[in-house]
Structures are given as structure tokens and as C-alpha cells.
Enzyme design. Structure first.
Site, PDB file in Angstrom:
ATOM      1  N   ASP A   1     -50.674   1.599 -25.413  1.00 24.01           N
ATOM      2  CA  ASP A   1     -51.352   0.308 -25.296  1.00 24.01           C
ATOM      3  C   ASP A   1     -52.328   0.066 -26.445  1.00 24.01           C
ATOM      4  O   ASP A   1     -53.472  -0.337 -26.239  1.00 24.01           O
ATOM      5  CB  ASP A   1     -52.081   0.188 -23.952  1.00 24.01           C
ATOM      6  CG  ASP A   1     -52.481  -1.267 -23.640  1.00 24.01           C
ATOM      7  OD1 ASP A   1     -51.873  -2.172 -24.241  1.00 24.01           O
ATOM      8  OD2 ASP A   1     -53.402  -1.467 -22.831  1.00 24.01           O
TER       9      ASP A   1
ATOM     10  N   SER B   1     -30.481  -0.871 -30.305  1.00 24.52           N
ATOM     11  CA  SER B   1     -31.062  -0.626 -28.985  1.00 24.52           C
ATOM     12  C   SER B   1     -30.348   0.603 -28.433  1.00 24.52           C
ATOM     13  O   SER B   1     -29.130   0.743 -28.580  1.00 24.52           O
ATOM     14  CB  SER B   1     -30.890  -1.830 -28.062  1.00 24.52           C
ATOM     15  OG  SER B   1     -29.530  -2.191 -27.942  1.00 24.52           O
TER      16      SER B   1
ATOM     17  N   HIS C   1     -51.231  -4.898 -25.072  1.00 21.52           N
ATOM     18  CA  HIS C   1     -50.998  -5.975 -24.094  1.00 21.52           C
ATOM     19  C   HIS C   1     -51.741  -7.260 -24.463  1.00 21.52           C
ATOM     20  O   HIS C   1     -51.432  -8.327 -23.933  1.00 21.52           O
ATOM     21  CB  HIS C   1     -51.335  -5.516 -22.671  1.00 21.52           C
ATOM     22  CG  HIS C   1     -52.792  -5.431 -22.341  1.00 21.52           C
ATOM     23  ND1 HIS C   1     -53.496  -4.242 -22.331  1.00 21.52           N
ATOM     24  CD2 HIS C   1     -53.689  -6.383 -21.993  1.00 21.52           C
ATOM     25  CE1 HIS C   1     -54.746  -4.472 -21.983  1.00 21.52           C
ATOM     26  NE2 HIS C   1     -54.894  -5.769 -21.775  1.00 21.52           N
TER      27      HIS C   1
ATOM     28  N   GLY D   1     -32.574  -1.509 -36.255  1.00 22.25           N
ATOM     29  CA  GLY D   1     -31.683  -2.550 -35.739  1.00 22.25           C
ATOM     30  C   GLY D   1     -30.739  -2.054 -34.671  1.00 22.25           C
ATOM     31  O   GLY D   1     -29.578  -2.474 -34.607  1.00 22.25           O
TER      32      GLY D   1
ATOM     33  N   GLY E   1     -60.140 -10.286 -20.946  1.00 25.93           N
ATOM     34  CA  GLY E   1     -60.622 -10.726 -22.259  1.00 25.93           C
ATOM     35  C   GLY E   1     -61.376  -9.626 -22.985  1.00 25.93           C
ATOM     36  O   GLY E   1     -61.480  -9.627 -24.207  1.00 25.93           O
ATOM     37  N   ASN E   2     -61.939  -8.667 -22.218  1.00 28.21           N
ATOM     38  CA  ASN E   2     -62.593  -7.503 -22.834  1.00 28.21           C
ATOM     39  C   ASN E   2     -61.581  -6.536 -23.427  1.00 28.21           C
ATOM     40  O   ASN E   2     -61.929  -5.680 -24.247  1.00 28.21           O
ATOM     41  CB  ASN E   2     -63.426  -6.737 -21.800  1.00 28.21           C
ATOM     42  CG  ASN E   2     -64.839  -7.248 -21.674  1.00 28.21           C
ATOM     43  OD1 ASN E   2     -65.255  -7.653 -20.599  1.00 28.21           O
ATOM     44  ND2 ASN E   2     -65.593  -7.238 -22.759  1.00 28.21           N
ATOM     45  N   SER E   3     -60.326  -6.627 -22.986  1.00 28.95           N
ATOM     46  CA  SER E   3     -59.299  -5.689 -23.437  1.00 28.95           C
ATOM     47  C   SER E   3     -59.227  -5.643 -24.961  1.00 28.95           C
ATOM     48  O   SER E   3     -59.180  -6.675 -25.628  1.00 28.95           O
ATOM     49  CB  SER E   3     -57.930  -6.095 -22.891  1.00 28.95           C
ATOM     50  OG  SER E   3     -57.872  -5.922 -21.508  1.00 28.95           O
TER      51      SER E   3
END
Length: 274
Positions: free
Chosen positions: A53, A186, A23, A184, A131-133
Site C-alpha cells: 500500500d 497477465s 489506495h 505485457g 484523507g489522512n491516508s
């Protein structure tokens, strides 16, 4: 409108590979890394796992000498009450290399992320702010035992932060260090319930094929139902991804599909995602 974001990360080897949160770099067109000695260098996103994540970056300039490399610890050995330190850049660059201390509040917490995926996390009361992420959670030996990734946001709650156990990432480092290989397409997963509803086998229904992609070059089409990838029966995208992540750029994999009631096999040459 272009916006800037900030996050943290840590260098895992001399080649300049950096672990952070997905993220932190989601949607990024350009990534600049500020090293601990103050140098700013450009980096590129190599690979990521949105569900977990986690993302891997690499410093773009191979001539850049990294200031230091972290040592990875054993998150399985963590016990509640053990002291830990979170390092990162909360709020803005003015607060870079901020260190906050706390304890392991709990281990093996099952937490649902904003995308609805349930993950196993370390709970800590070390202050983790925006910001620590992506920054490291470190034990008293100076070893990284987790990747800080979220806190419970509420005016009524304090001291509940979470980190991804580093042992959950260790066996992924090799695959995350390789470029994402592109087919390529979906797809939509057809499970047993949908299969019965639409009279289809379980598998991956191709919704769209990207122009000039490996899939289009191989002859795959929208409406095809993928049932085998590299000779193995698959029913979910995670199963396809697990096989794909073992491959290298330029490898050719067989893709078996059902088209108009007939089984057809196509050979797809994998390309690095640009």
C-alpha cells in the site's frame, strides 16, 4: 462516472518525489498535488506496491521548487507510549495540513488489509481520518517514522489507527523512484498443489499477452509457463517483480518458459509502463 478522491503525502527530495499510499492513487487518471504553500501542481504516478500500500509520485514540472523536504527517522526505535503526530488532509481540502497528536500504542502489529495481505504496522491513537491516508507520522524530533494508511472503522472503536513503518519503505525508495517496467503479460501462479493437479512445473502461467507489448515482440505466448527470469529460477510473481525492479528501461532479460513440454528461452526488452 469520474470521481475525485483526496489523500495526503510527503516530499522526500528536492526532485519532487512524493510518498503516499497506493489506495490514494489507485485508478487515478490525473493527480494534482497541493503544496504546503498553497500552490497546485500536476504530478504523475511513478511506481507503486499494491501489497504494501505504498506509491511514489513525482511533480511533473521539473521547474517547480519544492517548499520543503521531510527527514526520515528510524521506525525501529519507536516504543509504545512515545509521542507522535499525524499530518494530513482529512475529509476535504478545507482541512489541509491538519495536525493530530497521540502516542505509539503498539509496534509490529500484523494487520490484514482489505486485499487480504498481511502487513506489519505501527498502531497509534493519533486521529487518522479519511484523507489522512498517505500522510506522515512524525516523532518528537520532526522525523517521519511512518506512513498513515488505515484506521479500524467501527462505531464501537476509537483511537485505533495504523501506519506503515518508514524503515519498511526506506530500502524500497530507489526502486519505487524508477518507472514500472512492463512485460505485457497477465499470469497465474502455479504452486505445487496446482502443479500436481495439472501435471505442470511450478512457475508463472501466462494467461494473456498484450498486443504490441515487449512479451509479444519477444515471442512469448499465452499458455507458456515461465520458470526462469534473468537466468534465475522463479515460482511466484513477487520473485519475478523483485528481479524486474533491479532493471532499467531498455534492459534485455532472458525469459525461460516451458511450451508444449519443451524449454524455450526468449529475450525481452523492458519498456516503461505508460
Amino acid at each position: 462516472e469520474e470521481v475525485e478522491g483526496i489523500g495526503s503525502g510527503f516530499i522526500i527530495n528536492e526532485e519532487g518525489y512524493i510518498l503516499t499510499n497506493y489506495h490514494v492513487i489507485e485508478g487515478a487518471k490525473e493527480v494534482v498535488v497541493t503544496l504546503s504553500d498553497g500552490r497546485e501542481v500536476k504530478a504523475k504516478v511513478v511506481n507503486y506496491d499494491q501489497n504494501q500500500d505504498v506509491a511514489m509520485l513525482k511533480i511533473s514540472d521539473d521547474s517547480v521548487k519544492v517548499p520543503a523536504v521531510v527527514e526520515l527517522g528510524d521506525s525501529d526505535a519507536l516504543k509504545p507510549g512515545e509521542q507522535v503526530i499525524a499530518i494530513g488532509t482529512p475529509l476535504s481540502k478545507e482541512f489541509n495540513q491538519t495536525v493530530t497528536a497521540g502516542i505509539v500504542s503498539a509496534v509490529n502489529r500484523t494487520v490484514e488489509t482489505s486485499s487480504g495481505v498481511q502487513v506489519n504496522l505501527i498502531q497509534t491513537d493519533a486521529a487518522i481520518n479519511p484523507g489522512n491516508s498517505g500522510g506522515p507520522l512524525v516523532n518528537t524530533k520532526g522525523e517521519v517514522v511512518g506512513i498513515n494508511n488505515m484506521k479500524i472503522a467501527s462505531d464501537e472503536v476509537e483511537g485505533i489507527g495504523f501506519s506503515i513503518p518508514i524503515n519498511d519503505i526506506k530500502d524500497r525508495i530507489e526502486s519505487l523512484s524508477k518507472p514500472i517496467l512492463n512485460l505485457g503479460i497477465s499470469v497465474r501462479e502455479i504452486n505445487s498443489e496446482l502443479g500436481k493437479q495439472y501435471n505442470m512445473d511450478e512457475g508463472l502461467y501466462i494467461v494473456q499477452v498484450t498486443e504490441f507489448s515487449p512479451a509479444e515482440k519477444a515471442g512469448l505466448q499465452g499458455g507458456d509457463l515461465i520458470v526462469k527470469f534473468d537466468g534465475k529460477r522463479i515460482k511466484t510473481f513477487d520473485e519475478l517483480k523483485a528481479i524486474r525492479d533491479t532493471k532499467e528501461e531498455g534492459d534485455v532479460v532472458s525469459v525461460e518458459v516451458i511450451r508444449n513440454g519443451e524449454n524455450k528461452t526468449f529475450n525481452v526488452q523492458l519498456e516503461a509502463k505508460s
